[in-house]
Design a protein around this motif. Sequence first.
Motif, PDB file in Angstrom:
ATOM      1  N   SER A  93      13.954   9.089  13.646  1.00  0.00           N
ATOM      2  CA  SER A  93      14.211   9.397  15.086  1.00  0.00           C
ATOM      3  C   SER A  93      14.775  10.463  15.453  1.00  0.00           C
ATOM      4  CB  SER A  93      14.762   7.988  15.435  1.00  0.00           C
ATOM      5  OG  SER A  93      16.458   8.293  14.917  1.00  0.00           O
ATOM      6  N   GLY A  94      15.438  11.178  14.501  1.00  0.00           N
ATOM      7  CA  GLY A  94      15.973  12.462  15.218  1.00  0.00           C
ATOM      8  C   GLY A  94      17.348  12.155  15.912  1.00  0.00           C
ATOM      9  N   SER A  95      17.823  11.069  15.442  1.00  0.00           N
ATOM     10  CA  SER A  95      19.296  10.723  16.297  1.00  0.00           C
ATOM     11  C   SER A  95      20.461  11.106  15.457  1.00  0.00           C
ATOM     12  CB  SER A  95      19.166   9.506  16.973  1.00  0.00           C
ATOM     13  OG  SER A  95      19.213   8.387  16.051  1.00  0.00           O
ATOM     14  N   VAL A  96      21.302  11.134  15.882  1.00  0.00           N
ATOM     15  CA  VAL A  96      22.745  11.363  15.133  1.00  0.00           C
ATOM     16  C   VAL A  96      23.772  10.484  15.525  1.00  0.00           C
ATOM     17  CG1 VAL A  96      24.421  13.097  14.230  1.00  0.00           C
ATOM     18  CG2 VAL A  96      22.136  14.033  14.953  1.00  0.00           C
ATOM     19  N   THR A  97      24.317   9.569  14.778  1.00  0.00           N
ATOM     20  CA  THR A  97      25.531   8.949  14.899  1.00  0.00           C
ATOM     21  C   THR A  97      26.807   9.551  14.528  1.00  0.00           C
ATOM     22  OG1 THR A  97      24.043   7.050  14.678  1.00  0.00           O
ATOM     23  CG2 THR A  97      26.382   6.532  14.610  1.00  0.00           C
ATOM     24  N   VAL A  98      27.856   9.547  15.374  1.00  0.00           N
ATOM     25  CA  VAL A  98      29.032  10.377  14.969  1.00  0.00           C
ATOM     26  C   VAL A  98      30.238   9.433  15.325  1.00  0.00           C
ATOM     27  CG1 VAL A  98      30.512  12.386  15.525  1.00  0.00           C
ATOM     28  CG2 VAL A  98      28.121  12.503  15.465  1.00  0.00           C
ATOM     29  N   THR A  99      30.996   9.242  14.397  1.00  0.00           N
ATOM     30  CA  THR A  99      32.376   8.409  14.668  1.00  0.00           C
ATOM     31  C   THR A  99      33.385   9.704  15.046  1.00  0.00           C
ATOM     32  OG1 THR A  99      31.488   7.107  12.817  1.00  0.00           O
ATOM     33  CG2 THR A  99      34.221   7.135  13.599  1.00  0.00           C
ATOM     34  N   ARG A 100      34.048   9.422  16.014  1.00  0.00           N
ATOM     35  CA  ARG A 100      35.296  10.316  16.424  1.00  0.00           C
ATOM     36  C   ARG A 100      36.459   9.858  16.320  1.00  0.00           C
ATOM     37  NH1 ARG A 100      35.237  10.883  22.185  1.00  0.00           N
ATOM     38  NH2 ARG A 100      36.170  12.933  21.691  1.00  0.00           N
ATOM     39  N   GLU A 101      37.316  10.672  16.152  1.00  0.00           N
ATOM     40  CA  GLU A 101      38.632  10.350  16.034  1.00  0.00           C
ATOM     41  C   GLU A 101      39.308  10.435  17.326  1.00  0.00           C
ATOM     42  OE1 GLU A 101      41.168  10.579  13.116  1.00  0.00           O
ATOM     43  OE2 GLU A 101      39.422  10.968  11.588  1.00  0.00           O
ATOM     44  N   VAL A 102      39.786   9.283  18.059  1.00  0.00           N
ATOM     45  CA  VAL A 102      40.503   9.154  19.579  1.00  0.00           C
ATOM     46  C   VAL A 102      41.752   8.439  19.184  1.00  0.00           C
ATOM     47  CG1 VAL A 102      38.214   9.077  20.527  1.00  0.00           C
ATOM     48  CG2 VAL A 102      39.252   6.845  19.872  1.00  0.00           C
ATOM     49  N   ASP A 103      42.592   8.576  20.366  1.00  0.00           N
ATOM     50  CA  ASP A 103      43.999   8.132  20.367  1.00  0.00           C
ATOM     51  C   ASP A 103      43.785   6.594  19.723  1.00  0.00           C
ATOM     52  OD1 ASP A 103      45.145  10.433  20.692  1.00  0.00           O
ATOM     53  OD2 ASP A 103      45.241   9.903  22.807  1.00  0.00           O
ATOM     54  N   GLY A 104      44.508   6.222  18.827  1.00  0.00           N
ATOM     55  CA  GLY A 104      44.405   4.885  18.525  1.00  0.00           C
ATOM     56  C   GLY A 104      43.460   4.463  18.056  1.00  0.00           C
ATOM     57  N   GLY A 105      42.314   5.214  17.416  1.00  0.00           N
ATOM     58  CA  GLY A 105      41.409   4.287  16.566  1.00  0.00           C
ATOM     59  C   GLY A 105      39.908   5.209  16.716  1.00  0.00           C
ATOM     60  N   SER A 106      38.879   4.782  16.450  1.00  0.00           N
ATOM     61  CA  SER A 106      37.818   5.565  16.446  1.00  0.00           C
ATOM     62  C   SER A 106      36.718   5.287  17.531  1.00  0.00           C
ATOM     63  CB  SER A 106      37.367   5.608  14.919  1.00  0.00           C
ATOM     64  OG  SER A 106      36.713   4.236  14.782  1.00  0.00           O
ATOM     65  N   GLU A 107      35.776   6.147  17.806  1.00  0.00           N
ATOM     66  CA  GLU A 107      34.807   5.600  18.680  1.00  0.00           C
ATOM     67  C   GLU A 107      33.490   6.232  18.218  1.00  0.00           C
ATOM     68  OE1 GLU A 107      34.651   6.930  23.530  1.00  0.00           O
ATOM     69  OE2 GLU A 107      34.118   8.579  22.097  1.00  0.00           O
ATOM     70  N   THR A 108      32.507   5.363  18.114  1.00  0.00           N
ATOM     71  CA  THR A 108      31.319   5.758  17.683  1.00  0.00           C
ATOM     72  C   THR A 108      30.123   6.138  18.726  1.00  0.00           C
ATOM     73  OG1 THR A 108      31.734   4.222  15.847  1.00  0.00           O
ATOM     74  CG2 THR A 108      29.405   5.117  16.033  1.00  0.00           C
ATOM     75  N   VAL A 109      29.702   7.288  18.813  1.00  0.00           N
ATOM     76  CA  VAL A 109      28.563   7.887  19.781  1.00  0.00           C
ATOM     77  C   VAL A 109      27.197   8.153  19.110  1.00  0.00           C
ATOM     78  CG1 VAL A 109      30.247   8.460  21.420  1.00  0.00           C
ATOM     79  CG2 VAL A 109      29.503  10.032  19.574  1.00  0.00           C
ATOM     80  N   LYS A 110      26.192   7.903  19.783  1.00  0.00           N
ATOM     81  CA  LYS A 110      24.999   8.293  19.296  1.00  0.00           C
ATOM     82  C   LYS A 110      24.369   9.212  20.151  1.00  0.00           C
ATOM     83  CE  LYS A 110      20.901   5.770  17.235  1.00  0.00           C
ATOM     84  NZ  LYS A 110      20.592   4.476  16.959  1.00  0.00           N
ATOM     85  N   ALA A 111      23.597  10.286  19.745  1.00  0.00           N
ATOM     86  CA  ALA A 111      22.971  11.143  20.497  1.00  0.00           C
ATOM     87  C   ALA A 111      21.542  11.700  20.028  1.00  0.00           C
ATOM     88  CB  ALA A 111      23.556  12.086  20.985  1.00  0.00           C
ATOM     89  N   LYS A 112      20.573  12.051  20.577  1.00  0.00           N
ATOM     90  CA  LYS A 112      19.443  12.586  20.278  1.00  0.00           C
ATOM     91  C   LYS A 112      19.822  14.284  19.949  1.00  0.00           C
ATOM     92  CE  LYS A 112      15.677   9.598  20.643  1.00  0.00           C
ATOM     93  NZ  LYS A 112      15.281   9.144  19.470  1.00  0.00           N
ATOM     94  N   LEU A 113      18.921  14.775  19.020  1.00  0.00           N
ATOM     95  CA  LEU A 113      19.144  16.178  18.955  1.00  0.00           C
ATOM     96  C   LEU A 113      18.514  16.804  20.063  1.00  0.00           C
ATOM     97  CD1 LEU A 113      18.067  16.620  15.053  1.00  0.00           C
ATOM     98  CD2 LEU A 113      20.343  16.910  15.903  1.00  0.00           C
ATOM     99  N   PRO A 114      18.762  17.967  20.387  1.00  0.00           N
ATOM    100  CA  PRO A 114      19.797  18.874  19.951  1.00  0.00           C
ATOM    101  C   PRO A 114      21.115  18.538  20.078  1.00  0.00           C
ATOM    102  CG  PRO A 114      18.991  20.038  21.730  1.00  0.00           C
ATOM    103  CD  PRO A 114      18.261  18.857  21.760  1.00  0.00           C
ATOM    104  N   LEU A 115      22.234  18.775  19.441  1.00  0.00           N
ATOM    105  CA  LEU A 115      23.460  18.194  19.569  1.00  0.00           C
ATOM    106  C   LEU A 115      24.723  19.411  19.159  1.00  0.00           C
ATOM    107  CD1 LEU A 115      25.553  15.510  19.808  1.00  0.00           C
ATOM    108  CD2 LEU A 115      24.824  15.283  17.580  1.00  0.00           C
ATOM    109  N   VAL A 116      25.884  19.208  19.735  1.00  0.00           N
ATOM    110  CA  VAL A 116      27.063  20.130  19.340  1.00  0.00           C
ATOM    111  C   VAL A 116      27.908  19.011  18.600  1.00  0.00           C
ATOM    112  CG1 VAL A 116      28.952  21.580  19.963  1.00  0.00           C
ATOM    113  CG2 VAL A 116      26.849  22.001  20.947  1.00  0.00           C
ATOM    114  N   ILE A 117      28.434  19.267  17.505  1.00  0.00           N
ATOM    115  CA  ILE A 117      29.392  18.269  16.916  1.00  0.00           C
ATOM    116  C   ILE A 117      30.653  19.206  16.252  1.00  0.00           C
ATOM    117  CG2 ILE A 117      30.004  17.024  14.690  1.00  0.00           C
ATOM    118  CD1 ILE A 117      26.822  16.401  14.585  1.00  0.00           C
TER     119      ILE A 117
END
Lengths: 257, 543
Positions: free
Chosen positions: A159-183
């Motif tokens: 699908s050309g989508s990217v799932t990214v787990t992010r470090e956030v205060d007190g835990g993690s957050e999972t986001v998903k986006a289609k390309l193009p993307l900045v990580i």
Amino acid sequence: MSSKLRILVPVKRVIDSAIRPRVNKAQTGVETQGVKFSINPFCDIALEEAIRIREGSKSLVEKIHAVSAGSIKSQETLRTALAKGADESTLIDVGDKDLEPLSVAKLLAKVVEAQDSNLVILGKQAIDNDSNQTGQLLAGLLNWPQATNASKVEVEESSGSVTVTREVDGGSETVKAKLPLVITTDLRLNEPRYASLPNIMKAKKKPLKVVKPDDLGVDVSSRLEILKVTEPPVRQAGIIVGSTDELIERLKSAGAV
Amino acid sequence: MRTSLGRAISRARISSRVSASRLSINASRAVLASQPFTEIGNNAGSRTPAISYRAYSKQAKLTKDTYHTERGDYGQLTSEDIAYFKSILPENGVVQDKTDLEIYNQDWMRKYRGSSELVLKPKTTEQVSQILKYCNEKKLAVVPQGGNTGLVGGSVPVFDEVVISLANMNQIQSFDPVTGILVADAGVILENADNFLREQGFIFPLDLGAKGSCHIGGNVATNAGGLRLLRYGSLHGSVLGLQAVLADGTIYNGLSKLRKDNTGYDLKQLFIGSEGTLGIITAVSILCAPKPLAVNAAFLGLDSFEQVQKTFGRAKGELSEILSAFECMDANSQNIVAKYTDLARPLEGSHPFYVLIETSGSNKDHDDAKLEKFLEGLLEDEVIADGVVAQDETQLKNLWQWRELIPEKLGHGGVYKYDVSIPLADMFKLVDDVQARLEEAGVVGDSEEFPAIASVGYGHIGDGNLHLNVPLRRYDEKVEKLLEPFVYEWVSKVNGSISAEHGLGFAKKNYIQYSKDAGSIELIRDLKKLYDPKAILNPYKYV
């Protein structure tokens, strides 16, 4: 859009993270003479992630392009990136000028355009200025989605989508986006590899193009002026008191209780 | 400019790794405690042995019981003696409390334990002199002690010897930034001396794992070798002078700051490596090296020991003045480190031998170019099979971990350790021969049924110094009988030394004849009689 990844990895040459920086005599910055420089650790992690994405699926990645904006010495950093696994590289030679994040983002936007990149992976910050702005500014300039402080990156090939787990205060957050993307990368994303000798030798033959900011049509003049750089105040040595009474007395005289 | 956050984070990652490995060190020591035969090497750079003795409730058996030793004909301590010592020393210079005495009575490996009831901590050379004069008259045995980080039980009492700790003699006396000559008290901790020197752009010409605890006086008294002897040479070369107190209280004032002095016998050399048997070193004068401005490390994989030797030969020729360490490790040693750490292995494939090369120089571009050319040549000529080069300080430190962690990681179930000097060509033949011998007897193998895990070799190849280790799953007398005196005889046959850098102490005094002939041992005993006729200095040890 083609689903193949053309990854751009910006890397910065900074004072080695294991070395304690010292303020220079003129108090205009940190002392850089006779100090060891290395690739910024977060950039190293970004590079490693790009290489791992390719190792995970060879057909997915068309190329990994490393770029650095700095003095001619940043070539060393690019050679390291090439030795670790980048395919080609660009040095934006800005001399000894210390660039502001917005200038870097503008330069990178031009390189993204030139390289037709559809994924930029970069460190969340450089450990010299700790700005933590470049990735966000770049996403803004490109009008791309951004996933900052990544601790896990998964690319879905179909699908050309990217799932990214992010470090956030007190835990993690999972986001998903289609390309193009900045990580932008955080510390836990991966552990960078060593540069092997055969790859160091091969890296010498990989392309390293040098351009000037003018070639890219970007004005890199500073908007901020550094007035003074100082060391944090030295911590006062503690004292040993003989009894609780003395302790209370001392605290009282110091106005602490 | 805010430089703190990123650095703090990167350090947090590094230090969490370091503390994780510390934990496993402690764990391994706990296992070691039950083993009177175990020993941990002194080469781990990131480790300070004397972390906290009191954290361990376990005590070693008394040395005299383990080794059936007879007390010598020495005087017994009386209240009169203690009153005298109290009269010449400051209040905190006389330790009698039972709990406080523990750390002085036991070595850090908890392999040897004595039962001294008195520790004296003089602050001046004159006080050391007064103490010894008195002890000599009363024939009270003494044991000098520095950081108590030795590996052969040389710095702890065997019976009730009075411990003379140099810990309170810890002042740097002078430093000349032009010549690099440091004069300091014997009780200065090595790392403190090194930190002081680094501020001045110099380094101490000795580096070893115990640097956070060991004293420079103890280093000199034991002629410590360490990681960079290849570059900075032995203490017999870098020590320019020393001050020592003889058994009868005479002060030998040899604190020379001269590089050249051909007047009379070079007496200081007698004290270097004498392990406190001829006198107590109270101060040293030592030539220090400029701090290298550029340090590089490469980690190589090789297919045979012949290629290791070839690489060493070429390193000496091509890297010459910037070569600062050349360490070799066999596959077994690296597999065991890999098993007990979460560090990423530097090389992908497996190789019979690994080499860690370090360069130290003054010009990074020059060093980089030299190292790169050297390594490329080795790769092209197929002398090395694979290799990596550290790209930053963190990688450099991690590469060193693969060498420095070996001693602790081998200690998980107890380990027999031998520290030998042998001609380079024979070096790993000893490791192979020991493996073959253990295999033949059916005591070594990969599964639980075998008491021994493997014959493992690593060491300072550049110095001809091999650490032969046999890590164990459990103690088995059969293994010991296969190893001793086999290893000593083997070393003797090739005219090697049975103790390259760890010394004799208590552990190896009965084996000196494998390295020295009867005539030499006689000369050593003559000297001892001359300098210490009542034999009060560090008895039961050395020869």
